[in-house]
Design an enzyme around this catalytic site. Structure first.
Site, mmCIF file in Angstrom:
data_model
loop_
_atom_site.group_PDB
_atom_site.id
_atom_site.type_symbol
_atom_site.label_atom_id
_atom_site.label_comp_id
_atom_site.label_asym_id
_atom_site.label_seq_id
_atom_site.Cartn_x
_atom_site.Cartn_y
_atom_site.Cartn_z
ATOM 1 N N LYS A 1 -9.797 17.014 -56.455
ATOM 2 C CA LYS A 1 -10.962 16.583 -57.238
ATOM 3 C C LYS A 1 -10.537 15.609 -58.338
ATOM 4 O O LYS A 1 -11.188 14.577 -58.556
ATOM 5 C CB LYS A 1 -11.658 17.797 -57.843
ATOM 6 C CG LYS A 1 -12.970 17.476 -58.540
ATOM 7 C CD LYS A 1 -13.572 18.712 -59.193
ATOM 8 C CE LYS A 1 -13.930 19.781 -58.183
ATOM 9 N NZ LYS A 1 -14.625 20.931 -58.797
ATOM 10 N N LYS B 1 -5.778 26.457 -61.765
ATOM 11 C CA LYS B 1 -6.872 27.439 -61.775
ATOM 12 C C LYS B 1 -6.345 28.754 -62.311
ATOM 13 O O LYS B 1 -5.149 29.054 -62.206
ATOM 14 C CB LYS B 1 -7.439 27.668 -60.373
ATOM 15 C CG LYS B 1 -8.914 28.054 -60.377
ATOM 16 C CD LYS B 1 -9.786 26.862 -60.757
ATOM 17 C CE LYS B 1 -11.265 27.197 -60.687
ATOM 18 N NZ LYS B 1 -12.098 26.015 -60.942
ATOM 19 N N SER C 1 -14.858 17.179 -69.049
ATOM 20 C CA SER C 1 -13.746 17.935 -69.643
ATOM 21 C C SER C 1 -12.612 16.982 -70.028
ATOM 22 O O SER C 1 -11.978 17.131 -71.084
ATOM 23 C CB SER C 1 -13.226 18.981 -68.651
ATOM 24 O OG SER C 1 -13.999 20.152 -68.689
ATOM 25 N N ASN D 1 -25.848 27.943 -64.484
ATOM 26 C CA ASN D 1 -25.766 26.740 -65.315
ATOM 27 C C ASN D 1 -26.064 25.477 -64.513
ATOM 28 O O ASN D 1 -27.009 24.735 -64.817
ATOM 29 C CB ASN D 1 -24.377 26.667 -65.954
ATOM 30 C CG ASN D 1 -24.205 25.428 -66.824
ATOM 31 O OD1 ASN D 1 -24.048 24.332 -66.322
ATOM 32 N ND2 ASN D 1 -24.226 25.596 -68.131
ATOM 33 N N THR E 1 -21.682 19.003 -64.810
ATOM 34 C CA THR E 1 -21.534 19.221 -63.365
ATOM 35 C C THR E 1 -22.801 18.785 -62.638
ATOM 36 O O THR E 1 -22.749 18.038 -61.653
ATOM 37 C CB THR E 1 -21.238 20.699 -63.075
ATOM 38 O OG1 THR E 1 -20.007 21.066 -63.716
ATOM 39 C CG2 THR E 1 -21.116 20.953 -61.578
#
Length: 421
Positions: free
Chosen positions: A93, A105, A350, A219, A189
């Site tokens: 990504k 992660k 981010s 969200n 997102t």
């Protein structure tokens, strides 16, 4: 699917992309395995005075292109294998978006809904105590994920700063605004996916008012619903962990938002405004133009993929479509805009937060939105064109696009062909 096959299933994407590129074998060898996965057991004091332990992990999959980046999830079903799979996806990504990051992660095996707020804070700080030597502003930068939020990120950033003896806001993104967070992060997102669909609408054949079904009304699901509804599109079905509701003429978004804000499931709105309860697994097959999976992994699989009636699947969740379902959808000419592109608005903003923390200078919301739109449209256009030119799905094109950047970085360190010569 067996736990040990989770990463293997993700690596199918790597193998497929490699068939379309002339990459050195060293590149594939490096990307087949995570660089490091650390396991810890977090021991915290519960409110009743007892002590309880929780399994936790942090994976740094690949850091060739920069420090690793990826969220921390609190979930009772979290496993090391899942963490490694998600870190693999983050690697690709970040490369898709051309961000100077690798993939990481983290997870804690816990149901946070069963913890008090004080216990949740102790668990969050315990995670940083366990992994403070793994993370760092220039080494590994966590962020929110499933069942974690800005408050938890604030606790974690504070704990890290106490350990290293100085304020370090750039160690974690997704923080509260007052603690160095960025404007525009909360809906990033969904907004990234929204910009992507708008930019490719003509190529996707999506003109006029569209019918939207959203699987997962958290969200990302709520924000994409609002963004699309504001453009005049109709939200016909949504679901959450409590069930699903459907209305062919359109759901009342205000009622849905009010139910969620009060802590209820979307099914709480049934019987009013034309809302009807449907089985959660039926949402995938409702009549719609765009299906937005915004929940968890593997929600669209070989058993329900044949029921999909949408022309477009916009993956706001990570890995919501299995490889088997991918093939079925491709055969039925259903376009899938893949997660590593479609939901990359989150990691992109981010990145903006990290840059602002590093600079000590903060941008206005309009600048955040402009920069996000530019990147989403640039990479979306490149991937769409690659898909057309090579005659492959957008997912394969996205992995080819990312792999070419990863390969360039890995090969720059020297490969077998270089040393043999």
């Amino acid at each position: 699917m067996a736990e040990e096959s989770l990463l293997d299933s993700a690596l199918v994407r790597l193998d497929e992309a490699a068939r379309h590129l002339n990459v050195d074998a060293d590149v594939i060898e490096k990307l087949k395995y995570p660089r490091e996965t650390t396991k810890a057991r977090l021991m915290i004091r519960m409110d009743d005075g007892s002590r309880k332990s929780f399994l936790a992990w942090r994976c740094r999959y690949d850091d060739t292109r920069g420090p690793t980046k990826g969220g921390i999830r609190f979930h009772p079903d979290a496993t090391a294998e899942e963490v490694e799979m998600l870190a693999f996806w983050m690697t690709f990504k970040c490369a898709v978006m051309n961000l100077p990051y690798g993939g990481g992660k983290g997870a804690v095996q816990v149901d946070p809904r069963k913890l008090s707020k004080a216990e949740l804070e102790r668990l969050s700080r315990s995670y940083i105590q366990a992994f403070s030597r793994i993370i760092g502003p220039d080494r590994d930068i966590p962020a929110p994920d499933v069942y974690t939020n800005s408050m938890i990120m604030g606790w974690m950033a504070d704990e890290y700063s106490q350990i290293v003896g100085q304020g370090s806001p750039a160690v974690i993104t997704g923080k509260p605004l007052a603690l160095g967070g960025s404007v525009g992060r909360s809906d990033a997102t969904a907004r990234g996916g929204y910009y992507l669909v708008g930019h490719l609408a003509e190529e996707l054949g999506l003109t006029g008012a569209l019918r939207i079904a959203i699987q997962g009304f958290g969200n990302a699901g709520q924000y994409i619903a609002s963004l699309l509804a504001n453009d005049g599109h109709t939200i016909v079905a949504v679901s959450d962990s409590g069930g699903a509701v459907h209305a062919a003429e359109g759901l009342n978004l205000d009622a849905l938002m009010a139910a969620k804000n009060e802590g209820h499931s979307v099914v709480h709105t049934a019987g009013k405004n034309g809302h009807q309860v449907i089985a959660a697994d039926e949402l995938v097959g409702v009549e719609c133009d765009v299906l937005v999976p915004a929940a968890l992994e593997n929600m669209i699989h070989k058993h329900n993929a044949p029921t999909v009636k949408a022309r477009l699947v916009l993956e706001l969740a990570n890995g919501p479509v299995t490889p088997e379902a991918d093939e079925i959808l491709a055969q039925r000419d259903v376009v899938v805009l893949p997660d590593i592109l479609a939901n990359a608005g989150g990691v992109t903003v981010s990145y903006f937060e990290w840059v602002q923390n590093k600079q000590g200078y903060y941008w206005e919301l309009e600048e955040i939105h402009t920069k996000l739109r530019t990147i989403m449209e640039r990479e979306g256009r490149a991937i769409w064109q690659l898909s057309v030119d090579r005659g492959v799905t957008p997912r394969t094109a996205a992995y080819v696009h990312a792999l070419s950047r990863l390969a360039e970085a890995i090969e720059a360190h020297g490969t077998q062909s270089y040393f043999d010569s």
